[in-house]
Write an enzyme that holds these catalytic residues in place. Structure first.
Site, mmCIF file in Angstrom:
data_model
loop_
_atom_site.group_PDB
_atom_site.id
_atom_site.type_symbol
_atom_site.label_atom_id
_atom_site.label_comp_id
_atom_site.label_asym_id
_atom_site.label_seq_id
_atom_site.Cartn_x
_atom_site.Cartn_y
_atom_site.Cartn_z
ATOM 1 N N GLY A 52 11.212 -2.961 5.432
ATOM 2 C CA GLY A 52 10.493 -4.244 5.420
ATOM 3 C C GLY A 52 10.050 -4.587 4.003
ATOM 4 O O GLY A 52 10.291 -5.695 3.504
ATOM 5 N N HIS A 53 9.430 -3.596 3.324
ATOM 6 C CA HIS A 53 9.061 -3.813 1.922
ATOM 7 C C HIS A 53 10.315 -4.029 1.083
ATOM 8 O O HIS A 53 10.322 -4.849 0.158
ATOM 9 C CB HIS A 53 8.325 -2.598 1.353
ATOM 10 C CG HIS A 53 7.044 -2.270 2.048
ATOM 11 N ND1 HIS A 53 6.892 -1.169 2.855
ATOM 12 C CD2 HIS A 53 5.846 -2.900 2.052
ATOM 13 C CE1 HIS A 53 5.662 -1.118 3.320
ATOM 14 N NE2 HIS A 53 5.001 -2.159 2.855
ATOM 15 N N MET B 204 0.846 -1.194 0.000
ATOM 16 C CA MET B 204 0.000 0.000 0.000
ATOM 17 C C MET B 204 0.887 1.251 0.000
ATOM 18 O O MET B 204 0.452 2.336 0.400
ATOM 19 C CB MET B 204 -0.932 -0.009 1.206
ATOM 20 C CG MET B 204 -1.931 -1.166 1.139
ATOM 21 S SD MET B 204 -3.463 -0.864 2.007
ATOM 22 C CE MET B 204 -2.860 -0.614 3.661
ATOM 23 N N GLY B 205 2.134 1.093 -0.410
ATOM 24 C CA GLY B 205 3.043 2.235 -0.459
ATOM 25 C C GLY B 205 3.615 2.556 0.897
ATOM 26 O O GLY B 205 3.605 1.719 1.803
ATOM 27 N N GLY C 234 4.919 -10.130 3.947
ATOM 28 C CA GLY C 234 5.733 -10.133 5.162
ATOM 29 C C GLY C 234 5.082 -10.936 6.277
ATOM 30 O O GLY C 234 3.853 -10.913 6.440
ATOM 31 N N GLN D 228 -10.237 -2.477 2.440
ATOM 32 C CA GLN D 228 -9.759 -3.163 3.639
ATOM 33 C C GLN D 228 -9.738 -2.255 4.864
ATOM 34 O O GLN D 228 -9.281 -2.656 5.926
ATOM 35 C CB GLN D 228 -8.386 -3.798 3.394
ATOM 36 C CG GLN D 228 -7.228 -2.849 3.193
ATOM 37 C CD GLN D 228 -5.958 -3.575 2.751
ATOM 38 O OE1 GLN D 228 -5.837 -4.033 1.624
ATOM 39 N NE2 GLN D 228 -4.993 -3.688 3.650
ATOM 40 N N LYS E 108 5.220 -10.117 9.203
ATOM 41 C CA LYS E 108 4.699 -9.166 10.196
ATOM 42 C C LYS E 108 3.174 -9.204 10.209
ATOM 43 O O LYS E 108 2.551 -9.152 11.256
ATOM 44 C CB LYS E 108 5.217 -7.768 9.857
ATOM 45 C CG LYS E 108 4.388 -6.691 10.429
ATOM 46 C CD LYS E 108 5.159 -5.723 11.243
ATOM 47 C CE LYS E 108 4.224 -4.750 11.888
ATOM 48 N NZ LYS E 108 3.225 -4.252 10.947
HETATM 49 O O1 PAF Z 1 -0.054 -5.759 3.498
HETATM 50 C C1 PAF Z 1 -0.485 -4.811 2.807
HETATM 51 O O2 PAF Z 1 0.174 -3.784 2.618
HETATM 52 C C2 PAF Z 1 -1.877 -4.912 2.193
HETATM 53 O O3 PAF Z 1 -2.759 -5.544 3.053
HETATM 54 C C3 PAF Z 1 -1.867 -5.590 0.816
HETATM 55 C C4 PAF Z 1 -1.433 -7.029 0.896
HETATM 56 C C5 PAF Z 1 -0.943 -4.836 -0.128
HETATM 57 C C6 PAF Z 1 -3.281 -5.556 0.218
HETATM 58 O O4 PAF Z 1 -3.751 -4.269 0.072
#
Ligand code: PAF
Length: 287
Positions: free
Chosen positions: A36-37, A30-31, A148, A61, A150
């Site tokens: 971690g990303h 989600m940017g 992740g 979500q 996490k």
């Molecule tokens: O973990 C996230 O950042 C979000 O839940 C995901 C998997 C990108 C879905 O929007």
């Protein structure tokens, strides 16, 4: 690195690669990318010929009182980090691109797996996650997708969806990345002021205490949960949402005494920021 804003653009980019037999890794995000990303992107770049990072703040979500509007949107720096870590493309669609109509198809994993832990206070959250992740899988058709540990419950739910819907891809769940002082990296850490940032260390401290007890032979889940609660309750800025233990895979009720692998997961509000963290007790420990 290529920035695609539409589904058609991304598909046109990936189609010739697939025809040539190249493998594609997808890192859904989600940017507000952090280290971690970065570790997910680097893993994908190592393991695939081509890596796509999706950057999409997924409205479905977020519950009505959650931080959708406040969620950080930092596409320029996200693209820079993605490129640095080895991504070949960023897919950053608009909400309308991903959800073109108010009438829509949901992808929902039902049962306890989405009702326990975060599912208790965020009843629509996982339906939103699985819906958008299924869309991303169908758009990019990756060979591997990276998430992740996490978000351990999210990983379990996505594993279930992949199995049930026969998605032809490999899920790669990568270890939690922590700051030097133990705080799990999270986009939400940016909401913490200096005092809260210090207070937030109680999360990893509480899990370490449970790990210590587990290593010393404690197998009663109630005793382990109480030890975690004690550490968290000692921090005045911390308000516990949950401290729970479930067997993995599948988030089933754990055996008592504990056997196999079990997820000890916590969610704690520090000021107004809700943080999550976890450790797997068993053969593998991640804290
Ligand atoms: O973990 C996230 O950042 C979000 O839940 C995901 C998997 C990108 C879905 O929007």
């Amino acid at each position: 690195m290529i920035l695609c804003k539409s589904i058609a653009e991304l598909r046109a980019l990936l189609k010739p690669l697939k025809t040539q037999g190249k493998t594609v890794g997808l890192v859904p995000t989600m940017g507000a990318l952090h280290a971690g990303h970065g570790s997910l992107i680097a893993a994908s770049a190592r393991e695939n010929d081509f890596t796509v990072v999706s950057v999409f703040v997924n409205p479905t979500q977020f519950g009505p009182n959650e931080d959708l509007d406040a969620y950080p949107r930092t596409l320029e720096s996200d693209c820079q980090l993605a490129e640095k870590m080895g991504a070949n493309a960023v897919f950053a669609p608009s909400v309308h691109e991903m959800y073109p109509s108010e009438d829509m198809t949901w992808v929902e994993v039902t049962g306890n797996i989405t009702k326990v832990l975060c599912g208790k206070s965020r009843p629509i959250h996982f339906r939103g996650v699985t819906t958008v992740v299924a869309k991303l899988f169908l758009i990019a058709a990756p060979d591997r997708a990276y998430f992740g540990q996490k978000d351990a419950q999210q990983a379990e739910v996505i594993k279930r969806m992949v199995k049930d819907l026969f998605f032809d891809l490999e899920l790669r769940i990568m270890p939690i990345v922590r700051e030097e002082d133990g705080l799990a990296k999270s986009s939400r850490n940016t909401y913490l002021n200096a005092k809260e940032r210090q207070a937030a260390l109680c999360l990893s401290r509480s899990l370490k205490e449970a790990e210590r007890l587990y290593r010393n032979g404690e197998r009663n889940p109630e005793v382990l949960k109480k030890a975690v609660r004690n550490v968290l309750n000692a921090e005045p800025l911390a308000e516990i949402d949950y401290v729970d233990i479930y067997a993995v895979p599948g988030l089933k009720e754990p055996a008592v005494p504990l056997t196999g692998e079990n997820l000890l997961a916590i969610a704690v509000k520090i000021g107004t920021t809700r943080l999550i963290d976890n450790v797997v007790l068993g053969d593998i420990t991640t804290c």
